[in-house]
Design a protein around this motif. Sequence first.
Motif, PDB file in Angstrom:
ATOM      1  N   TYR A  75      10.684  -2.024  -9.337  1.00 25.58           N
ATOM      2  CA  TYR A  75      10.514  -0.736 -10.011  1.00 25.58           C
ATOM      3  C   TYR A  75      11.493   0.269  -9.420  1.00 25.58           C
ATOM      4  CZ  TYR A  75       8.471   3.741 -11.386  1.00 25.58           C
ATOM      5  OH  TYR A  75       8.291   5.009 -11.881  1.00 25.58           O
ATOM      6  N   LEU A  76      12.263   0.936 -10.290  1.00 26.39           N
ATOM      7  CA  LEU A  76      13.250   1.933  -9.887  1.00 26.39           C
ATOM      8  C   LEU A  76      12.821   3.301 -10.410  1.00 26.39           C
ATOM      9  CD1 LEU A  76      15.464   0.437  -8.319  1.00 26.39           C
ATOM     10  CD2 LEU A  76      14.844  -0.938 -10.327  1.00 26.39           C
ATOM     11  N   VAL A 107      -1.549  -4.430  -0.900  1.00 28.93           N
ATOM     12  CA  VAL A 107      -1.618  -5.213   0.339  1.00 28.93           C
ATOM     13  C   VAL A 107      -0.709  -4.588   1.395  1.00 28.93           C
ATOM     14  CG1 VAL A 107      -2.151  -7.343  -0.911  1.00 28.93           C
ATOM     15  CG2 VAL A 107       0.230  -6.756  -0.426  1.00 28.93           C
ATOM     16  N   ASP A 108      -0.919  -4.972   2.644  1.00 27.44           N
ATOM     17  CA  ASP A 108      -0.083  -4.454   3.734  1.00 27.44           C
ATOM     18  C   ASP A 108       1.317  -5.047   3.688  1.00 27.44           C
ATOM     19  OD1 ASP A 108      -2.112  -2.836   4.907  1.00 27.44           O
ATOM     20  OD2 ASP A 108      -2.997  -4.633   5.805  1.00 27.44           O
ATOM     21  N   LYS A 162       0.810  -1.212   0.000  1.00 29.29           N
ATOM     22  CA  LYS A 162       0.000   0.000   0.000  1.00 29.29           C
ATOM     23  C   LYS A 162       0.845   1.265   0.000  1.00 29.29           C
ATOM     24  CE  LYS A 162      -4.093  -2.055   2.142  1.00 29.29           C
ATOM     25  NZ  LYS A 162      -4.994  -2.062   3.326  1.00 29.29           N
ATOM     26  N   GLN A 163       2.011   1.204   0.608  1.00 30.57           N
ATOM     27  CA  GLN A 163       2.875   2.379   0.645  1.00 30.57           C
ATOM     28  C   GLN A 163       3.377   2.778  -0.744  1.00 30.57           C
ATOM     29  OE1 GLN A 163       6.019   0.996   3.199  1.00 30.57           O
ATOM     30  NE2 GLN A 163       7.160   0.042   1.522  1.00 30.57           N
ATOM     31  N   ASP A 164       3.268   1.872  -1.716  1.00 32.50           N
ATOM     32  CA  ASP A 164       3.728   2.147  -3.079  1.00 32.50           C
ATOM     33  C   ASP A 164       2.584   2.468  -4.039  1.00 32.50           C
ATOM     34  OD1 ASP A 164       6.436   1.641  -2.398  1.00 32.50           O
ATOM     35  OD2 ASP A 164       6.057  -0.521  -2.538  1.00 32.50           O
ATOM     36  N   GLU A 165       1.395   2.677  -3.489  1.00 31.91           N
ATOM     37  CA  GLU A 165       0.239   2.969  -4.331  1.00 31.91           C
ATOM     38  C   GLU A 165       0.393   4.301  -5.067  1.00 31.91           C
ATOM     39  OE1 GLU A 165      -4.641   2.637  -4.059  1.00 31.91           O
ATOM     40  OE2 GLU A 165      -3.403   2.429  -2.251  1.00 31.91           O
ATOM     41  N   LYS A 166       1.313   5.141  -4.613  1.00 33.46           N
ATOM     42  CA  LYS A 166       1.564   6.415  -5.293  1.00 33.46           C
ATOM     43  C   LYS A 166       2.095   6.208  -6.715  1.00 33.46           C
ATOM     44  CE  LYS A 166       6.059   6.612  -2.955  1.00 33.46           C
ATOM     45  NZ  LYS A 166       6.886   7.353  -1.975  1.00 33.46           N
TER      46      LYS A 166
END
Length: 373
Positions: A243-244, A227-228, A208-212
């Motif tokens: 992903y970079l 997901v968490d 979820k922290q990468d949903e940006k």
Amino acid sequence: MRRNTEEGVLFCKIPVNRWFRVDPVFLRRYNKNEYENLEVNAGKWTRIIVEVEPPARWIRKQKQLRFPQPFASFAEPCGKAPLQRCIFPQNRAEEGAALCAQNAAFAAFRQARRLPPKFTETIRALAGQGILFAAASGRPLYTLETMFPDLLEEIILIGDNGGAARWKGKDLFVSEMPAEGWRQLARSTKQAGDVGLLCGLQAAYAEKQDEKYDKVFKNFYTRVEYVDDLTAVEAAADKFTVYLPNHDSQKAFDRIYGAFHTGNGGAFSVAVAGRNWVDVMNPGVHKGAALAKVGALLGIPADSMMAFGDTYNDAEMLTTAKYGFLMENGSGPLRAQVPFLAPSHREYGVMQVLKQVLRQNGEVSPEDFVKAH
């Protein structure tokens, strides 16, 4: 010369070094699943399927049987070999490309997010000459299906850098990664501060922290679930990708992820897939291996294959096919590894080569193309 009572079937002795082409429409009409006698036995009575209308005709004055092109040819050898039932994988350009034709069977067109002009007509014209087209991509099969909605009966889809292949809605093969293997990768990616995606067979998974980065992800993965904890996911997957966002995938490979590659003592096949991605698959999985596997399943030798690509995750594919083309604006270091160059994406280089193949009725030789080195 003998004629069988079955319409369109002839028996004749074939001179040495002669080739013929089979009419796919005729084969479908007679419900035949495979092409017959792709390379005939010289000097022997051989069953040949030819065009029904207009029929082959006996030219009495010349005392020879004439077949309408492109269904049969007994011309003197000229150094060109027919690409019988050839695969043209194009890998779709991962960065900035949307539709698949080239980096896919599958390198890509970096113009607008659409297929190039007359793409569908070209693929169907190839099929009419018995030449199959494959879209080989780092994208998953479910994304590729949305890119070619009108061509799913004509083209072979090779997804996740060779992790899976599908034709006419049926899976040809899937290389599922062991869960503990991709979980180890997820932990290493998080520890390095990078962004990891689990490429499941039905959807991609990210934390979820990468949903940006959702907008970026959706360019390649049309189904993304957040997901968490990525390591807690229970799903079949054939690829793990990193992903970079800082466009430093090669540095990340050299610094961290290259250690997972079998060539460096690791347990996976690892490839740099453009400036922003590092892809990790099962050992031995890459586009070249997938192309060879599809060829083995369909009876298509490497000598009858063309491949187009533009970056490092295309390298094996471009050396597996006899006619491997690096796009002119592709990764420079690959020129030393591949045999041929195609015009750049901006000039629709893949389409230029495919149209040349059509003009030559599928008969090509290395002298027809621009050498890479």
